[in-house]
Design an enzyme around this catalytic site. Structure first.
Site, PDB file in Angstrom:
ATOM      1  N   ASP A 102      52.347  89.094 -54.409  1.00  0.00           N
ATOM      2  CA  ASP A 102      53.920  89.022 -54.842  1.00  0.00           C
ATOM      3  C   ASP A 102      53.461  88.997 -56.159  1.00  0.00           C
ATOM      4  OD1 ASP A 102      56.948  87.783 -53.920  1.00  0.00           O
ATOM      5  OD2 ASP A 102      56.314  87.756 -55.870  1.00  0.00           O
ATOM      6  N   ILE A 103      54.429  90.007 -57.061  1.00  0.00           N
ATOM      7  CA  ILE A 103      54.269  89.855 -58.427  1.00  0.00           C
ATOM      8  C   ILE A 103      54.888  88.763 -59.037  1.00  0.00           C
ATOM      9  CG2 ILE A 103      54.731  91.402 -60.625  1.00  0.00           C
ATOM     10  CD1 ILE A 103      54.925  93.789 -59.162  1.00  0.00           C
ATOM     11  N   GLU A 117      59.160  93.356 -54.755  1.00  0.00           N
ATOM     12  CA  GLU A 117      57.970  93.185 -55.778  1.00  0.00           C
ATOM     13  C   GLU A 117      56.912  92.723 -54.826  1.00  0.00           C
ATOM     14  OE1 GLU A 117      59.143  90.261 -55.003  1.00  0.00           O
ATOM     15  OE2 GLU A 117      58.528  89.442 -56.645  1.00  0.00           O
TER      16      GLU A 117
HETATM   17  P1  GH3 Z   1      57.894  84.752 -58.476  1.00  0.00           P
HETATM   18  O1  GH3 Z   1      56.882  84.407 -59.557  1.00  0.00           O
HETATM   19  O2  GH3 Z   1      58.361  83.276 -57.766  1.00  0.00           O
HETATM   20  O3  GH3 Z   1      57.570  85.643 -57.319  1.00  0.00           O
HETATM   21  O4  GH3 Z   1      59.191  85.283 -59.075  1.00  0.00           O
HETATM   22  P2  GH3 Z   1      59.889  86.520 -59.190  1.00  0.00           P
HETATM   23  O5  GH3 Z   1      60.962  86.755 -60.548  1.00  0.00           O
HETATM   24  O6  GH3 Z   1      58.875  87.569 -58.949  1.00  0.00           O
HETATM   25  O7  GH3 Z   1      60.745  86.771 -57.837  1.00  0.00           O
HETATM   26  P3  GH3 Z   1      62.330  86.940 -57.387  1.00  0.00           P
HETATM   27  O8  GH3 Z   1      62.146  86.965 -55.834  1.00  0.00           O
HETATM   28  O9  GH3 Z   1      63.266  85.770 -58.024  1.00  0.00           O
HETATM   29  O10 GH3 Z   1      62.474  88.324 -58.169  1.00  0.00           O
HETATM   30  C1  GH3 Z   1      62.208  89.606 -57.672  1.00  0.00           C
HETATM   31  C2  GH3 Z   1      62.732  90.470 -58.456  1.00  0.00           C
HETATM   32  O11 GH3 Z   1      62.376  91.836 -58.180  1.00  0.00           O
HETATM   33  C3  GH3 Z   1      64.055  90.762 -58.379  1.00  0.00           C
HETATM   34  C4  GH3 Z   1      64.449  92.012 -57.943  1.00  0.00           C
HETATM   35  O12 GH3 Z   1      65.530  92.571 -59.030  1.00  0.00           O
HETATM   36  C5  GH3 Z   1      63.242  92.830 -58.306  1.00  0.00           C
HETATM   37  N1  GH3 Z   1      63.172  94.190 -57.749  1.00  0.00           N
HETATM   38  C6  GH3 Z   1      63.078  94.180 -56.434  1.00  0.00           C
HETATM   39  N2  GH3 Z   1      62.904  95.240 -55.940  1.00  0.00           N
HETATM   40  C7  GH3 Z   1      62.892  96.140 -57.022  1.00  0.00           C
HETATM   41  C8  GH3 Z   1      62.732  97.620 -57.303  1.00  0.00           C
HETATM   42  O13 GH3 Z   1      62.370  98.430 -56.637  1.00  0.00           O
HETATM   43  N3  GH3 Z   1      62.760  97.908 -58.691  1.00  0.00           N
HETATM   44  C9  GH3 Z   1      62.732  97.098 -59.821  1.00  0.00           C
HETATM   45  N4  GH3 Z   1      62.869  97.442 -61.020  1.00  0.00           N
HETATM   46  N5  GH3 Z   1      62.928  95.618 -59.614  1.00  0.00           N
HETATM   47  C10 GH3 Z   1      63.013  95.258 -58.249  1.00  0.00           C
HETATM   48 MG    MG Z   2      57.717  87.698 -57.312  1.00  0.00          MG
HETATM   49 MG    MG Z   3      59.224  88.038 -53.910  1.00  0.00          MG
END
Ligand code: GH3
Ligand code: MG
Ligand code: MG
Ligand code: MG
Length: 336
Positions: free
Chosen positions: A210-211, A254
């Site tokens: 997980d990013i 992510e």
């Molecule tokens: P943590 O370190 O706890 O994992 O925090 P986080 O910010 O990485 O986790 P969170 O789940 O709060 O946020 C994940 C983000 O990933 C939010 C969402 O907008 C983004 N995301 C998900 N799918 C995509 C995508 O296909 N493209 C882009 N650019 N962003 C994406």
């Molecule tokens: Mg994340």
């Molecule tokens: Mg996540």
């Protein structure tokens, strides 16, 4: 001799217009001209002729006529012998032969049919009658060609459909953004690998990645930068796989997963650590995230040798727990 011109051979359409290819075999050029005038100018007919009996069989074999108009009296070989020579050629054995004879004679007619002719016309025939006979004798051949064409079109359509289905199946297993396998593929592969590991009593490892602070990266640098980061991460994960059975997928958002069959915990941690370090080394800006200034990822690793009582869900839960630990212990790390 004019060019072979049955309908288009491309596979776009089964609609073809086959021409009646008439071959006149006659030594008298005045007859050739008379017949030519009767047949030329009809769009469904292609006229060819050969005036030498010696060249008749070879010409016929080469031009593949739909129907042969055969003179009986020729200087070198007579028409009867020629008809028998056509019948001896596999490709001409069933081509309709219409005898064109100067004589309206019952014995000649009977002998013509005896050696394999299909019809007998006294020359010079009436144009309407000749056209009617030529078309009548050609109809079976043309409909066979049309049927073959329709079958060929059908076969090609079926093949194209099968190819398209294979392509669709491949696409359905891929993530649109990153081009690596998707969650659907993961859901197919993991149970299969689980059963294999159980059967062969071998370890199976699962990495959940997980990013870190990706929401911050998106919010600060934009969605397009976020997409680019996902693509780079996917490429890193794929790059660090060593065996054909290893699988990296975009699990969603992510989050990524890696399935490593026949890989023990030490081997799995090694892959995880290499991926983590690689992403960190790319130094993708994530200033202000609160957890370091570059994009990183956290990875949870789980390894099992599946026993009779264990389940694939257990492996998933353990990998999730390890990921949660990596997050809570400060991110940008691998936990087991
Ligand atoms: P943590 O370190 O706890 O994992 O925090 P986080 O910010 O990485 O986790 P969170 O789940 O709060 O946020 C994940 C983000 O990933 C939010 C969402 O907008 C983004 N995301 C998900 N799918 C995509 C995508 O296909 N493209 C882009 N650019 N962003 C994406
Ligand atoms: Mg994340
Ligand atoms: Mg996540
Ligand atoms: Mg003659």
């Amino acid at each position: 001799m004019s060019k072979l011109s049955h309908g288009s051979t491309n596979s776009a359409s089964p609609v073809t217009h086959f021409k009646v290819r008439v071959l006149l075999v006659d030594d008298q050029l005045i007859i050739v001209e008379a017949i030519r005038r009767m047949l030329d100018g009809h769009p469904d007919i292609e006229f060819h002729y050969v005036s030498s009996a010696a060249a008749a069989v070879e010409t016929a074999v080469n031009m593949k006529p739909t129907v042969i108009l055969q003179d009986l009296v020729m200087p070198d070989i007579d028409g009867f012998a020629l008809i028998q020579a056509y019948r001896a050629q596999a490709s001409l054995a069933s081509v309709p032969v219409i005898v064109l004879s100067a004589k309206d004679d019952a014995k000649l007619k009977a002998h013509s049919f005896a050696v394999g002719a299909n019809d007998y016309v006294v020359k010079v025939p009436d144009q309407i009658e000749l056209l009617a006979r030529v078309r009548y004798h050609s109809s079976g051949h043309i409909s066979r060609l049309q049927r073959d064409e329709a079958f060929r079109f059908l076969r090609e359509s079926q093949q194209r459909l099968a190819d398209a289905n294979i392509e669709l199946q491949k696409l359905a297993a891929l993530d649109g953004l990153t081009g690596i396998a998707n969650r659907r593929r993961f859901d197919e592969v993991l149970p299969v690998e689980w059963q294999r590991a159980q059967r062969e009593r071998k370890p199976l490892s699962l990495l959940m990645c997980d990013i870190d602070c990706f929401k911050h990266h998106n919010d600060s640098f934009g969605h397009q930068a976020g997409d680019m980061c996902l693509k780079k991460t996917a490429a890193i994960l794929t790059e660090h796989l060593k065996r054909p059975a290893d699988l990296a997928v975009r699990y969603g958002g992510e989050e990524f997963a890696i399935v490593l069959p026949d890989t023990d915990a030490a081997g799995a941690v090694q892959v995880a650590e290499a991926c983590r370090a690689h992403l960190e080394a790319l130094a993708i800006d994530n200033t202000g995230s609160g957890f370091g200034d570059v994009v990183t990822m956290s990875i949870g690793v789980a390894t099992v040798v599946p026993g009779p009582e264990s389940s694939v869900r257990e492996l998933m839960e353990r990998a999730d727990k390890a990921l949660y630990a990596a997050k809570s212990e400060g991110r940008n790390r691998v936990c087991v």
